[in-house]
Design a protein around this motif. Structure first.
Motif, PDB file in Angstrom:
ATOM      1  N   VAL A  27      20.154 102.010 107.113  1.00  0.00           N
ATOM      2  CA  VAL A  27      19.082 102.451 106.217  1.00  0.00           C
ATOM      3  C   VAL A  27      19.546 102.377 104.766  1.00  0.00           C
TER       4      VAL A  27
ATOM      5  N   GLN B 205      15.330  95.299 107.075  1.00  0.00           N
ATOM      6  CA  GLN B 205      15.823  96.477 107.774  1.00  0.00           C
ATOM      7  C   GLN B 205      16.431  96.087 109.123  1.00  0.00           C
TER       8      GLN B 205
ATOM      9  N   ALA C  70      19.333  98.791 103.629  1.00  0.00           N
ATOM     10  CA  ALA C  70      17.933  98.413 103.403  1.00  0.00           C
ATOM     11  C   ALA C  70      17.424  99.023 102.091  1.00  0.00           C
TER      12      ALA C  70
ATOM     13  N   ASP D 162      12.723 105.446 106.872  1.00  0.00           N
ATOM     14  CA  ASP D 162      12.345 104.219 107.562  1.00  0.00           C
ATOM     15  C   ASP D 162      11.347 103.441 106.708  1.00  0.00           C
TER      16      ASP D 162
END
Ligand code: HEM
Ligand SMILES: *[C@@H]1O[C@H](CO)[C@@H](O)[C@H](O)[C@H]1NC(C)=O
Ligand SMILES: *[C@@H]1O[C@H](CO)[C@@H](O)[C@H](O)[C@H]1NC(C)=O
Ligand SMILES: *[C@@H]1O[C@H](CO)[C@@H](O)[C@H](O)[C@H]1NC(C)=O
Ligand SMILES: *[C@@H]1O[C@H](CO)[C@@H](O)[C@H](O)[C@H]1NC(C)=O
Ligand SMILES: *[C@@H]1O[C@H](CO)[C@@H](O)[C@H](O)[C@H]1NC(C)=O
Length: 501
Positions: A291, A171, A294, A475
């Motif tokens: 994001v 990330q 990731a 997240d």
């Protein structure tokens, strides 16, 4: 007034009152609000709504409310009476009628931190003007000639730093990539320079505040973010003054071809407006696509078959390039990344980077028999549609093949090459209507180029279990730690060193 007069008027007055009361009551009675709770005073159901949950689910709150009330229900969120929509048709209707029946309406705290001239909170003409700037800057010709090589250069910069057999946060690496790209593209700031690194650090504090509770007390994340905002604006302003000096020095040929220069030349915005525009573009363009990258790394790690198919696609592209002796991806190469586009859509469908947007009703609206009164907040929730089993079969399953175009060999001349309309029409990862994400093409390009070099050069696995949570911003709590191994096939990052170092 005499007594007789009073006796005469009183019944009339009472009658008028009764009629008026009945009129109000009938109006109320005919108003058919969607079902739902109002929850606690002031707080309403906000805490339940914002409770963290797995990013690949729509969350307990949504699930329970939908099964109890249906896909359209009322609630009380962020201190306002709110209609929540998990209904694909209503979501589309809301986005398409922006400025007519509905309007963008973010909580005041967002405006406080992104700025009152931020594109995300502006409405009307001012929004239109800023949107034009942003559209021009990410137009297709610019993507082809200017951004594609930049995206590839920044991808290689990050991937080349990945050491054999090392473990790190995927990330953080994705953030580094998108931040460097945006800083360069917007203000010509180079990666690794002290100025850029300072901005990156401030930006992390800033981000934490954007997504935290808007409590402005000493020590809170929100307060710290407001301070970061001030620091960041100072950096941007310094850049701006530098640029204006250059422009006055008649150095026009040497002027950087970035957003800052573009805005200074092509708009009459005030300094304050430009600062907010740049800050909000930095925010919109960096946080979301990192994001998304990731998430792609995460989903692909769990789906080896998709990685294999991606490798085939990208090896084919890379082989053709080597034969012709070219370096660097071009637009035709990008257009050949068909399965990659399926992976990108599927990543965004299942991961839901932006889960809902904030709107309010400008007029009384009637939809599917329900009334949405003027002034109410309306939240179109995208993840609830993307994860709805009646819209996407086995929604929890990462299945890029569901996006494959149905081509001629299975159909016939009349039905050749159409994609499944259910799949594409209900997909709203980038919003829609007049506020459709202006960076969607750039975001897809970033993902595709990153995936290209990733699958050609690395094998990766999770170093520890981690999974995406929706807070509701998405997240990875541990930063998605991965362990990488170089692949030693015909493709090698080093080959491109000549061009990109
Ligand atoms: C995967 C990555 C991304 C996702 C999922 C995403 C999603 C969205 C969504 C849902 C909206 C609509 C917000 C609303 O209607 O209230 C939006 C707006 C916007 N996005 Fe993105 N975005 C992404 C990447 C980017 C990038 C790379 C940029 C480039 C700078 C960007 C710039 C913007 C801007 C400027 C707006 C405001 C548009 C307007 O109000 O007219 N986004 N984005
Ligand atoms: C890779 O790293 C692990 C520990 O992180 C180590 O046990 C292993 O021997 C390493 N393998 C190679 C090929 O370097
Ligand atoms: C910029 O100019 C246009 C017309 O040329 C005007 O309508 C607009 O209000 C101006 N904007 C600002 C911020 O001064
Ligand atoms: C499209 O996808 C939906 C949901 O996955 C499925 O029910 C439908 O049969 C598909 N339609 C076609 C034409 O493949
Ligand atoms: C072509 O497709 C249409 C619609 O899918 C179908 O009605 C028709 O029978 C097909 N024709 C042939 C020759 O397969
Ligand atoms: C991905 O989604 C977009 C938006 O709905 C659609 O236009 C595009 O065709 C999709 N790509 C694929 C490969 O299905």
């Amino acid at each position: 007034m005499s007594e007789t007069e009073l006796l005469l008027y009183l019944p009339t007055a009472i009658l008028a009152l009764i009629i008026a009361w009945n009129l109000i009551k009938t109006k109320r009675r005919t108003l058919n609000l969607p079902p739902g709770n109002t929850g606690w005073p002031f707080l309403g159901e906000t805490i339940g709504y914002l409770k963290p949950h797995s990013a690949t689910s729509t969350g307990e709150f949504m699930e329970q409310h939908i099964s109890r009330f249906g896909k359209i229900y009322k609630s009380n969120l962020f201190g306002e009476r709110t209609i929540i929509s998990a209904d694909a048709g209503l979501n589309r209707y809301i986005l398409q009628n922006e400025g007519k029946l509905f309007e963008c309406s973010y909580p005041r705290s967002i405006g406080g931190i992104l700025g009152k001239w931020s594109m995300l909170v502006l409405v009307g003409d001012m929004h239109r003007d800023m949107r034009m700037i942003s559209l021009n800057f990410m137009s297709n010709p610019r993507l082809r000639t200017h951004l594609l090589p930049e995206v590839e250069r920044h991808t290689l910069l990050v991937l080349r730093s990945w050491k054999e057999n090392s473990t790190f946060s995927a990330q953080d690496e994705a953030k580094k990539f998108t931040f460097n790209l945006m800083a360069k593209h917007i203000m010509s700031m180079d990666p690794g320079k002290p100025e850029t690194e300072q901005l990156k650090r401030e930006y992390i504090t800033f981000m934490k505040g954007v997504v935290s509770a808007p409590l402005n007390f000493p020590g809170t994340a929100y307060r710290k973010a407001l301070q970061s905002r001030t620091t960041i604006l100072k950096v941007i302003e310094r850049k701006m003054e530098e640029r204006i000096r250059q422009m006055n020095d008649d150095d026009c040929e040497r002027l950087e071809d970035d957003l800052l220069g573009w805005v200074l030349k092509n708009s009459n915005f005030s300094t304050e407006q430009i600062l907010d525009l740049i800050l909000s573009l930095l925010f919109a363009g960096h946080e979301t696509s990192s994001v998304a990258i990731a998430l792609a790394i995460y989903f692909l790690q769990g789906c080896p078959r998709a990685v294999e198919q991606l490798r085939e696609e990208h090896r084919e592209i890379s082989r053709a390039k080597q034969q012709s002796g070219e370096f660097g991806l071009n637009w035709d190469d990008y257009k050949q990344m068909e399965f990659t586009q399926c992976v990108i859509n599927e990543t965004l469908r299942l991961g839901n980077v932006v889960r809902f947007v904030h709107r309010k009703a400008l007029k009384d609206v009637r939809y599917k028999g329900y009334d949405i009164p003027r002034g109410w907040k309306v939240l179109p929730v995208f993840d609830a549609v993307h994860l709805d089993p009646s819209v996407y079969g086995q929604p929890q399953h990462f299945n890029p093949w569901r996006w494959l175009q149905i081509t001629g060999d299975r159909g016939n001349a009349t039905s050749s090459s159409y994609s499944n309309l259910t799949t594409t029409n209900n997909f709203m990862a980038f919003g829609g209507g007049p506020r459709l994400c202006t960076g969607s093409e750039l975001a897809k390009l970033e993902m595709a180029v990153f995936i290209h070099h990733l699958v050609l050069n690395f094998h990766w696995e999770l170093a520890e279990p981690d999974h995406a949570l929706a807070f509701p911003f998405v997240d990875f709590p541990k930063g998605l730690p991965i362990k990488v191994h170089h692949l030693h096939h015909h493709h090698n990052l080093i080959q491109e060193e000549v061009l990109y170092s």
